[in-house]
Design a protein around this motif. Structure first.
Motif, short mmCIF file in Angstrom:
data_model
loop_
_atom_site.label_atom_id
_atom_site.label_comp_id
_atom_site.label_asym_id
_atom_site.label_seq_id
_atom_site.Cartn_x
_atom_site.Cartn_y
_atom_site.Cartn_z
N GLY A 3 -72.97 -65.83 -39.41
CA GLY A 3 -72.18 -64.61 -39.66
C GLY A 3 -72.08 -64.22 -41.11
O GLY A 3 -71.25 -64.74 -41.84
N ARG A 5 -73.95 -66.94 -29.09
CA ARG A 5 -73.10 -66.14 -29.97
C ARG A 5 -73.94 -65.20 -30.83
O ARG A 5 -74.92 -65.63 -31.45
CB ARG A 5 -72.27 -67.06 -30.88
CG ARG A 5 -71.15 -66.32 -31.60
CD ARG A 5 -70.59 -67.11 -32.78
NE ARG A 5 -71.50 -67.09 -33.91
CZ ARG A 5 -71.22 -67.59 -35.12
NH1 ARG A 5 -70.06 -68.16 -35.33
NH2 ARG A 5 -72.11 -67.52 -36.11
N ARG A 15 -76.48 -72.60 -39.24
CA ARG A 15 -77.33 -72.35 -40.41
C ARG A 15 -78.81 -72.62 -40.09
O ARG A 15 -79.70 -71.97 -40.61
CB ARG A 15 -76.80 -73.15 -41.59
CG ARG A 15 -75.40 -72.63 -41.96
CD ARG A 15 -74.72 -73.29 -43.11
NE ARG A 15 -73.95 -74.48 -42.83
CZ ARG A 15 -72.73 -74.51 -42.26
NH1 ARG A 15 -72.16 -73.40 -41.90
NH2 ARG A 15 -72.10 -75.66 -42.09
N1 GLN Z 1 -68.68 -68.45 -40.52
C1 GLN Z 1 -70.05 -68.07 -40.33
C2 GLN Z 1 -70.50 -68.37 -38.93
O1 GLN Z 1 -69.79 -68.92 -38.17
C3 GLN Z 1 -70.99 -68.72 -41.28
C4 GLN Z 1 -70.36 -69.73 -42.12
C5 GLN Z 1 -71.34 -70.58 -42.84
O2 GLN Z 1 -72.48 -70.75 -42.45
N2 GLN Z 1 -70.82 -71.17 -43.87
O3 GLN Z 1 -71.59 -68.06 -38.59
#
Ligand code: GLN
Length: 388
Positions: free
Chosen positions: A34, A361, A17
């Motif tokens: 994602g 990634r 994040r």
């Molecule tokens: N699952 C997504 C990722 O791996 C994002 C999940 C999230 O930030 N809550 O990037």
């Protein structure tokens, strides 16, 4: 001043994040965290608009609105091959993030061990620590990200309380085969261990791979806590709708944890999402076709640029090999990538227990135009990022 909680000392904020914020800061095409940049299905949005004028503005029942649980039970019963009781076997949560945390707190006591495959989705590390448990990491070996059965059994011999299974797997894109799941199931039975699944990519699986719900394996329903969400399936990550499906006695405890953690998921959003839960199989076929196209487009672009990468069997992530740039820190590489190339990625080290610094990634849950833009920028990666 008194000191702050010890429990939070051993982990940082989420790097996934954080990378979204860094991408935004540099105006990069954000392929880090994602989530899609295309719209959710029109039917959900239309229903959401109607719902604002109806009576859904107060708390729903803490473990989920009746209408939502019934629609979810119907959908998942069809997929999981057993009749799921909407009144006893479901808790609706604020995303799968809460589902996983609540599942961990439902089954573990401080000091308990939990098996986590590495690479793993970042949250599991923090979830384990927050619930006072201790992870035992078992490596998945590239390129297929297979586990070694002896290593897995050695982990089970340490008497873990649970194993966390992310299938299809973030970040490596592995879809566990039936035979692999059966090995895990046999060990879970032999060592009397719970299995907590994270199946948020259940509908994003590429041919010829198939998703098998762990709870559907013989004898596994009793010891499986299935977690998933609507985020990826209906492109509504911001709605924060997730759930736990498990036997009644486990759900009774999960309900208590959930009730005191969050009370409940947003009532109007649950009601609007029922529209999606009632979609027929065509919707899921179209979703799979859409992601298959994006995967192929993105992989082809990366092949043209000539950077080595993983080929996902499911989910929407690719690990890129950045060894040629000679960076010691993949986090630093990702910052330079966002700033100088204009593409946001997540450092691979966020996902590996092992000392891995040569992978980053990227995800491809984006409009084709966004993916082309990212690929255009990545074409210049070798001019823009000096080797070290
Ligand atoms: N699952 C997504 C990722 O791996 C994002 C999940 C999230 O930030 N809550 O990037």
């Amino acid at each position: 001043m008194p000191t702050l909680s010890k429990r939070t000392e051993s982990f940082t904020d989420s790097v996934i994040r954080r990378m979204t914020r860094i991408s935004n800061q540099y105006g990069a095409v954000n392929l880090s965290q994602g989530f899609p940049d295309f719209e959710p299905p029109r039917e959900l949005l239309d229903r959401l608009a109607q719902v604002t004028k109806e009576d859904f503005h107060q708390y729903s029942i803490t473990w989920g609105a009746q209408n939502f649980r019934e629609a979810l039970a119907q959908k998942q019963s069809r997929l999981m091959g057993r009749s799921i009781d909407p009144n006893g076997e479901i808790v609706v949560t604020c995303g799968s993030t809460e589902a996983m945390m609540a599942a961990m707190m439902t089954v573990t006591n401080p000091g308990d061990k939990v098996i986590v495959f590495s690479p793993f989705y970042e949250n599991y590390g923090a979830d384990t620590i927050l619930s006072g448990a201790e992870p035992i990491y078992v490596p998945l070996y590239p390129p297929e990200f297979n586990f070694n059965v002896d290593e897995l059994e050695a982990a089970f011999k340490q008497k873990p309380k649970a194993l966390i299974l992310c299938n299809p797997s973030n970040p490596c894109g592995k879809v566990f085969t039936y035979d692999e799941l059966k090995i895990i199931a046999d060990l879970a039975e032999k060592y009397d261990t719970f299995v907590i699944t994270d199946e948020v990519y259940e509908h994003i699986v590429y041919e010829p791979y198939k998703h098998t719900y762990f709870a559907s394996l013989p004898g596994m329903w009793e010891r499986t806590i299935s977690c998933s969400s609507l985020s990826k399936t209906y492109s509504i990550t911001g709605w924060r709708l997730g759930y736990i499906i498990a036997p009644k006695d486990i759900i009774e405890v999960a309900k208590k944890v959930h009730d005191f953690l969050t009370v409940g998921a947003a009532a109007p959003l649950q009601e609007a999402a029922v529209t999606g839960l009632r979609f027929g199989d065509d919707y899921y076929k179209a979703l799979q076709a859409k992601y298959t196209e994006k995967r192929d487009l993105f992989l082809k672009g990366l092949d043209d640029i000539g950077i080595e990468h993983t080929v996902p069997q499911g989910a929407y992530y690719i690990l890129l090999d950045i060894s040629e740039f000679g960076y010691k820190s993949d986090l630093e590489f990702c910052e330079v990538l966002a700033r100088d190339v204009g593409v946001g990625a997540v450092p691979g080290s966020s996902f590996f227990r092992e000392d891995v610094n040569h992978l980053i990634r990227l995800h491809f849950a984006k409009k084709n135009d966004t993916l082309y833009e990212a690929l255009n920028r990545l074409e210049h990666i070798r001019e823009k990022i000096a080797k070290r």
